[in-house]
Design an enzyme around this catalytic site. Structure first.
Site, PDB file in Angstrom:
ATOM      1  N   LYS A  52       0.839  -1.206   0.000  1.00 15.01           N
ATOM      2  CA  LYS A  52       0.000   0.000   0.000  1.00 15.01           C
ATOM      3  C   LYS A  52       0.872   1.253   0.000  1.00 15.01           C
ATOM      4  O   LYS A  52       0.607   2.203  -0.741  1.00 15.01           O
ATOM      5  CB  LYS A  52      -0.943  -0.030   1.214  1.00 15.01           C
ATOM      6  N   GLN A  96      -5.008  -1.715   9.522  1.00 15.85           N
ATOM      7  CA  GLN A  96      -4.787  -3.005   8.851  1.00 15.85           C
ATOM      8  C   GLN A  96      -5.390  -4.132   9.689  1.00 15.85           C
ATOM      9  O   GLN A  96      -5.095  -4.258  10.873  1.00 15.85           O
ATOM     10  CB  GLN A  96      -3.282  -3.229   8.631  1.00 15.85           C
ATOM     11  N   ASP A 119     -11.301   2.682   3.897  1.00 17.92           N
ATOM     12  CA  ASP A 119     -11.631   1.260   3.758  1.00 17.92           C
ATOM     13  C   ASP A 119     -13.149   1.031   3.703  1.00 17.92           C
ATOM     14  O   ASP A 119     -13.604  -0.059   3.376  1.00 17.92           O
ATOM     15  CB  ASP A 119     -11.038   0.440   4.916  1.00 17.92           C
TER      16      ASP A 119
HETATM   17  C1  BQF Z   1      -2.178 -10.050  -6.371  1.00 19.67           C
HETATM   18  C2  BQF Z   1      -5.950  -9.139   2.419  1.00 19.67           C
HETATM   19  C3  BQF Z   1      -6.811 -11.147   3.440  1.00 19.67           C
HETATM   20  C4  BQF Z   1      -6.741 -10.556   4.702  1.00 19.67           C
HETATM   21  C5  BQF Z   1      -6.302  -9.248   4.829  1.00 19.67           C
HETATM   22  C6  BQF Z   1      -2.024  -7.918  -5.056  1.00 19.67           C
HETATM   23  C7  BQF Z   1      -2.743  -7.814  -2.746  1.00 19.67           C
HETATM   24  C8  BQF Z   1      -3.007  -9.168  -2.797  1.00 19.67           C
HETATM   25  C9  BQF Z   1      -2.833  -9.895  -3.987  1.00 19.67           C
HETATM   26  C10 BQF Z   1      -2.973  -7.031  -1.497  1.00 19.67           C
HETATM   27  C11 BQF Z   1      -5.504  -8.351   1.267  1.00 19.67           C
HETATM   28  C12 BQF Z   1      -5.548  -8.924  -0.107  1.00 19.67           C
HETATM   29  C13 BQF Z   1      -4.979  -7.072   1.485  1.00 19.67           C
HETATM   30  C14 BQF Z   1      -2.335  -9.275  -5.092  1.00 19.67           C
HETATM   31  C15 BQF Z   1      -4.405  -6.245   0.358  1.00 19.67           C
HETATM   32  C16 BQF Z   1      -5.310  -7.872  -1.165  1.00 19.67           C
HETATM   33  O1  BQF Z   1      -1.324  -9.704  -7.204  1.00 19.67           O
HETATM   34  O2  BQF Z   1      -2.958 -10.978  -6.604  1.00 19.67           O
HETATM   35  C17 BQF Z   1      -2.238  -7.192  -3.892  1.00 19.67           C
HETATM   36  O3  BQF Z   1      -2.047  -6.364  -1.088  1.00 19.67           O
HETATM   37  N1  BQF Z   1      -4.187  -7.040  -0.816  1.00 19.67           N
HETATM   38  C18 BQF Z   1      -4.982  -6.549   2.815  1.00 19.67           C
HETATM   39  O4  BQF Z   1      -4.543  -5.426   3.038  1.00 19.67           O
HETATM   40  O5  BQF Z   1      -5.439  -7.289   3.829  1.00 19.67           O
HETATM   41  C19 BQF Z   1      -5.892  -8.554   3.696  1.00 19.67           C
HETATM   42  C20 BQF Z   1      -6.421 -10.444   2.299  1.00 19.67           C
END
Ligand code: BQF
Length: 281
Positions: A52, A96, A119
């Site tokens: 991020k 987060q 968010d």
């Molecule tokens: C990709 C998240 C579960 C729990 C908390 C790119 C992200 C993921 C995959 C990413 C996620 C999932 C995020 C890919 C943020 C998505 O190339 O496929 C980016 O950074 N995500 C989060 O902040 O908290 C989570 C999933």
């Protein structure tokens, strides 16, 4: 079958946002700012927060990450959020998830000013979303809608099935599809016969966290399949909830994992932060 390329679309959107951020600076002397609160040492959370921050930097958004030990009290997190609520250089505040067991996430999220809630988890924005009003929309489902729109897929009149009913993904996803005039069916762990639901889907959206949950026999010929799952296999590979190899042969459109919805989630966080910055004063 067409791959819904979230990686490519996220790059295109980031490019557009970079120009928009430059223009905000020129015309209103505004640099959008995002504050991220990261509690504890969960490796996945640290990875996501780094992605991020990197994405913010790419488009010219100012970002700070406030790291706290998992031993932190609820009161101290709340105090930090209240400082950020008052800080005029911060447009967006993100906590987060997941938070450590002893912290009540609901209570924390309600402290974030709804105007800085990038968010979209504050009950104020949840209520506005379900009412079909302008609001901050959770990044993952918003990213799915952008992806559909890019490929000229209009959910109007379609049978949409959402598997997973979380506040972060499933419920807001269902609200967006309903607002877009789809007929929406939400399945969850107590659903009696999952297959009988998924087989009817023109659009199938799955965000559960179970690799291989959706098999070929559960999907209608020509369906649009959106995979929000992110799972690590024993050999360290990242896979979704859908058996991509077989389901992709039946689908008209399908998202890959990685490179599908994930990159769109990050892009939508930037979009929401710019939206918040535009709403200053
Ligand atoms: C990709 C998240 C579960 C729990 C908390 C790119 C992200 C993921 C995959 C990413 C996620 C999932 C995020 C890919 C943020 C998505 O190339 O496929 C980016 O950074 N995500 C989060 O902040 O908290 C989570 C999933």
């Amino acid at each position: 079958m067409t791959i819904l390329d979230g990686k490519a679309l996220s790059l295109k959107i980031k490019d557009e946002m970079k120009k928009e951020v430059e223009e905000l600076k020129q015309t209103r002397n505004i640099v959008p700012g995002l504050a991220v609160i990261l509690v504890g040492d969960d490796p996945a959370s640290h990875t996501y927060v780094k992605m991020k921050a990197k994405a913010c930097k790419e488009v010219g958004i100012y970002s700070i990450t406030h790291e706290m030990p998992s031993s932190i009290s609820e009161a101290e997190i709340i105090e930090t959020i209240e400082m950020m609520n008052k800080n005029p250089n911060i447009d967006g505040i993100l906590v987060q998830l997941p938070l450590p067991e002893h912290i009540d996430s609901t209570k924390i999220l309600e402290v974030i000013s709804p105007k800085k809630d990038v968010d979209g988890f504050h009950p104020y924005n949840v209520g506005r979303l379900t009412s079909g009003l302008d609001s901050f929309v959770p990044c993952t489902p918003l990213g799915v809608m952008e992806l559909l729109n890019e490929y000229h897929i209009d959910p109007k009149g379609m049978d949409a099935v959402v598997v997973g009913a979380s506040n972060i993904v499933g419920k807001p996803m269902a609200a967006l599809l309903l607002n877009a005039n789809a007929t929406v069916d939400i399945c969850h762990i107590y659903t009696k016969d999952l297959k009988s639901h998924t087989q009817r889907a023109d659009i199938l959206v799955v965000g559960v966290g179970k690799p291989g949950l959706i098999t070929e026999d559960m999907v209608k010929e020509g369906a649009i399949v959106i995979d929000i799952g992110i799972n690590k296999t024993e050999d360290g590979k990242i896979v979704g909830d859908v058996d991509f190899e077989h389901v992709s042969k039946k689908a008209s459109f399908i998202t890959p994992v990685p490179g599908g919805v994930g990159p769109m989630t990050i892009a939508m966080l930037l979009k929401n932060t710019i939206k918040a910055a535009k709403g200053r004063n």
